[in-house]
Design an enzyme around this catalytic site. Structure first.
Site, short mmCIF file in Angstrom:
data_model
loop_
_atom_site.label_atom_id
_atom_site.label_comp_id
_atom_site.label_asym_id
_atom_site.label_seq_id
_atom_site.Cartn_x
_atom_site.Cartn_y
_atom_site.Cartn_z
N LYS A 172 15.26 -4.71 2.12
CA LYS A 172 14.76 -6.07 2.40
C LYS A 172 14.09 -6.10 3.76
O LYS A 172 13.02 -6.63 3.93
CB LYS A 172 15.88 -7.10 2.40
N ASN B 290 -7.08 -5.05 -14.44
CA ASN B 290 -5.80 -4.72 -13.79
C ASN B 290 -5.34 -3.41 -14.41
O ASN B 290 -5.28 -3.30 -15.63
CB ASN B 290 -4.81 -5.87 -14.09
N GLY B 291 -5.05 -2.41 -13.59
CA GLY B 291 -4.60 -1.12 -14.14
C GLY B 291 -5.45 0.02 -13.62
O GLY B 291 -6.17 -0.12 -12.63
N LYS C 263 4.37 -7.44 -6.22
CA LYS C 263 5.55 -7.96 -6.90
C LYS C 263 5.76 -7.22 -8.22
O LYS C 263 6.87 -6.93 -8.61
CB LYS C 263 5.34 -9.45 -7.17
N HIS D 1 26.87 12.86 9.03
CA HIS D 1 26.04 13.98 8.61
C HIS D 1 24.58 13.79 8.98
O HIS D 1 23.70 14.30 8.29
CB HIS D 1 26.21 14.21 7.10
N GLU E 174 20.13 -1.94 -0.15
CA GLU E 174 19.33 -3.13 -0.45
C GLU E 174 19.04 -3.92 0.82
O GLU E 174 17.93 -4.42 1.01
CB GLU E 174 20.05 -3.97 -1.51
N GLU F 145 10.78 -4.05 3.89
CA GLU F 145 9.72 -4.65 3.07
C GLU F 145 8.99 -5.76 3.81
O GLU F 145 7.76 -5.84 3.74
CB GLU F 145 10.33 -5.28 1.80
N TRP G 214 -5.49 -5.30 -6.05
CA TRP G 214 -4.58 -4.47 -5.24
C TRP G 214 -5.15 -3.06 -5.32
O TRP G 214 -5.16 -2.45 -6.39
CB TRP G 214 -3.17 -4.54 -5.81
N ARG H 246 1.80 -11.56 -6.57
CA ARG H 246 1.80 -10.21 -7.14
C ARG H 246 1.39 -9.16 -6.11
O ARG H 246 1.64 -7.97 -6.30
CB ARG H 246 0.83 -10.16 -8.34
N CYS I 297 -2.78 -6.35 -9.31
CA CYS I 297 -3.95 -7.17 -9.59
C CYS I 297 -3.60 -8.37 -10.47
O CYS I 297 -2.70 -8.30 -11.30
CB CYS I 297 -5.00 -6.36 -10.33
C1 G6P Z 1 8.21 -3.76 -6.54
C2 G6P Z 1 8.76 -5.04 -5.95
C3 G6P Z 1 10.26 -4.90 -5.74
C4 G6P Z 1 10.94 -4.54 -7.04
C5 G6P Z 1 10.32 -3.28 -7.67
C6 G6P Z 1 10.80 -3.10 -9.10
O1 G6P Z 1 8.29 -2.74 -5.62
O2 G6P Z 1 8.12 -5.34 -4.74
O3 G6P Z 1 10.80 -6.13 -5.27
O4 G6P Z 1 12.30 -4.34 -6.83
O5 G6P Z 1 8.91 -3.41 -7.73
O6 G6P Z 1 10.32 -4.17 -9.86
P1 G6P Z 1 10.95 -4.71 -11.19
O7 G6P Z 1 10.08 -5.88 -11.56
O8 G6P Z 1 10.87 -3.60 -12.18
O9 G6P Z 1 12.35 -5.11 -10.90
#
Ligand code: G6P
Length: 616
Positions: free
Chosen positions: A493, A100-101, A611, A512, A489, A496, A74, A27, A2
């Site tokens: 990506k 927010n929260g 985010k 395995h 990673e 996501e 959100w 965000r 949020c």
């Molecule tokens: C969310 C974001 C990711 C990020 C993760 C950890 O899931 O979408 O891109 O890696 O949070 O966030 P941070 O700000 O703690 O690195």
């Protein structure tokens, strides 16, 4: 997650709030709303969807007020809908609140308020809080608005950043914070409120980051008055200077923030090393580490905690620190660590890695480690973020604001910081000889140029390759050693932003399980730089080709063996094995980006993702 924007001043509040909400779109959110101070009644609009949808239903509010607030939601409690969107109003229609929260005890308060005759329009925890404020004002008509907010906040637990307006107190905004961030921008004859400083950086460079457990009343008449929520004690504001500009958070000609951020990596990695890596004199100067070298070297072990992409950086950090500094490292998901009653001793050093510095699970895990006496160290990108502020020491990544939800430049900056930490510790405790140290730091220093070269040389090729995989439903990513986390990673990506199912595996583990999936429809990305178990990878590629899998190989320039067996080849420059994940990350980011773009996905704001994950 949020986003909150508030404004009081002389400008058109509607425009400031709407533009501010757009800056917070990164965000992640699924509905949006706005409320303005009216003469005698609020004017309010809210809707499921994006800020553009909100504008479509609220444009007539433009130019009508100089005080207001808005929100991007959100969904946590209740589906994304017009009704569940914020702001929420109290039953008497006089109090408006954005939040927010999560209010964890909202259901017991809801029962209490329902018994007193309150009714609820939404499924949210937020609507309970706004009515609790009304309840305290009704209970004693002498109670002023900020006190009622304070009483209510003392009754709730969970996490919140809130902004509240009252129709009988025009021009007054009350804010509070526990666990979710909130910044107050101090302009000339105007004040801004926002979840981070990006909505107001174009208007002022001065901000107050509200601390945990603090609230503030903000008005043109009395300025900013900060109090402790627990006991109303007055608190001196700590004014900070904002160090980033509007240009840094705009797209600068790129189609998406993500692409801009991918291409910023030569600079962001350079900025991360600037003033720290002094190659000529053979020195790594990092205040956060330098002042605590003994603490690190005497640590029983180092525990790295993080989530998402930052957790992947942590895995590479483990390889780096164990290889060069010979200190035992464990890497944990913050969400698991915090709830599994981990063994933490006072000798432990806990490193939290977080781009945003606000991730709720990482924050909670850090607090636990701190309570148990560990030394806590932060690697954050956002300056003055909550995690940065509670750590004993730390190193910022200096990658600049990262707006795209999928982390790119923050990841390579995290790896750069971890590399410097590992080399510094190794040099200090004698586990890394001088000659090797000197050779590694000059290689590190060469990375920004190699990143630039990689982006230039792989961009068009990766773009072309991506077209062939627009309709894929699955992907496998394989790597060994330092590039096993690169595989994780790369897969993250892709899933996501393109919503294609993708898994990363250590290449040897393929036998395995994942090998059962391989057929002519399965694309497999192999990360196979020359240095790092190359021969073993060759065998893995043979096993894949024997089952007709489609291999996309990321190899060093001039590679023959893996390239000759692969369907697609992406060449990257050679570097030390330990830094190869920094280079390998680049084509994998581009691959995910272009596949997502060709699938028509919203790259910068992928569905369901946020985010900054400020709830657990
Ligand atoms: C969310 C974001 C990711 C990020 C993760 C950890 O899931 O979408 O891109 O890696 O949070 O966030 P941070 O700000 O703690 O690195």
């Amino acid at each position: 997650m949020c986003g909150i924007v508030g404004y009081t001043g002389f400008q058109d509040a509607y425009s400031v709030v709407i533009n501010g909400l757009r800056r917070l779109e990164y965000r992640g959110y699924d509905s949006a709303g706005i409320v303005l101070d009216g003469q005698g009644a609020f004017s309010m609009a809210k809707t499921k969807g994006k800020v553009d949808d909100l504008v479509a239903v609220s444009e007539e509010m433009k130019g009508k007020a100089t005080v207001g607030m808005g929100h991007t939601r959100w969904a946590t409690h209740g589906v994304p809908s017009d009704r569940n969107s914020h702001p929420h109003l109290s039953n008497n229609g006089k109090i408006a609140l954005v939040h927010n929260g999560i209010i964890e005890n909202y259901d017991t308060i809801k029962i209490m308020l329902t018994e007193k005759g309150f009714t609820f329009q939404s499924e949210t925890d937020t609507e309970v809080l706004v009515n609790l404020i009304q309840y305290f004002m009704d209970l004693n008509p002498e109670t002023d608005f900020p006190s009622a907010v304070r009483y209510a906040l003392n009754e709730v637990y969970g996490a919140y950043a809130i902004t509240v307006m009252h129709d009988d107190f025009p021009g007054l905004l009350v804010v509070g914070r526990l666990g979710s961030p909130l910044a107050i921008g101090l302009g000339e004859n105007e004040f801004f409120i926002a979840s981070d400083a990006s909505p107001f950086v174009e208007f002022t460079k001065e901000a107050i980051y509200l601390e945990e457990g603090h609230m503030a009343t903000i008005s043109m008449e009395h300025g900013v008055d900060i109090r402790s929520i627990a006991d109303n004690a007055r608190i001196e504001p700590a004014i900070q200077e904002l160090k980033f500009s509007l240009e840094q958070i705009e797209k600068g000609g790129y189609e998406h923030f993500m692409l801009k951020e991918i291409f910023e990596q030569p600079k962001s990695v350079h900025d991360t090393m600037r003033g720290r890596l002094l190659v000529d004199t053979g020195i790594i100067k990092m205040a956060g580490i330098f002042d605590h070298l003994e603490r690190f070297n005497n640590a029983g072990r180092i525990i790295i905690i993080a989530c998402g992409t930052s957790w992947h950086a942590g895995l590479i950090g483990e390889y780096l620190i164990e290889e060069f500094a010979r200190i035992n490292v464990e890497v944990e998901y913050a969400s698991e660590f915090r709830y599994r009653n981990p063994i933490i001793s006072e000798k432990d050093v806990v490193i939290a890695i977080s781009q945003s510095g606000e991730t709720a699970d990482t924050m909670a895990a850090l607090k636990l480690a701190k309570e148990r006496g560990a030394f806590i160290y932060g690697i954050c990108n956002v300056v003055d973020s909550s995690i940065a502020r509670i750590t004993d020491a730390g190193s910022y990544t200096h990658a600049g604001p990262e707006i795209g939800v999928a982390s790119t430049k923050a990841f390579t900056a995290q790896l750069t910081v971890l590399s410097m930490i590992a080399l510094k510790l190794g040099k200090h405790n004698g586990t890394l000889g001088n000659a090797e140290f000197m050779s590694l730091i000059s290689e590190l220093d060469a990375l920004p140029n190699k990143i630039e070269e990689t982006l230039e040389n792989t961009h068009e090729i990766v773009k072309e390759i991506s077209k062939d995989f627009v309709n894929s439903q699955n992907f496998l990513y394989l790597g060994r050693g330092y590039n096993y986390p690169s595989a994780l990673e790369g897969a993250l990506k892709l899933k996501e932003i393109s919503y294609i199912h993708a898994e990363g595996y250590p290449a040897a583990e393929m036998k395995h399980g994942p090998i059962a999936l391989i057929d002519e429809n399965m694309p497999i990305v192999i990360i196979a730089p020359k240095k790092g178990h190359y021969d073993k990878i060759v065998s893995n590629v043979q096993e894949i080709k024997a089952r007709k899998g489609k291999v996309i190989a990321v190899v060093n320039k001039g590679d023959v063996q893996v390239s000759s067996m692969s369907d697609y080849v992406i060449e990257i420059p050679e570097t030390s094995e330990c830094f190869s994940p920094i280079i390998a990350a680049l084509p994998l980011q581009l691959l995910a980006y272009y596949i997502a773009v060709y699938r028509g996905a919203n790259v910068d704001q992928p569905r369901n993702l946020a985010k900054s994950v400020t709830v657990e």
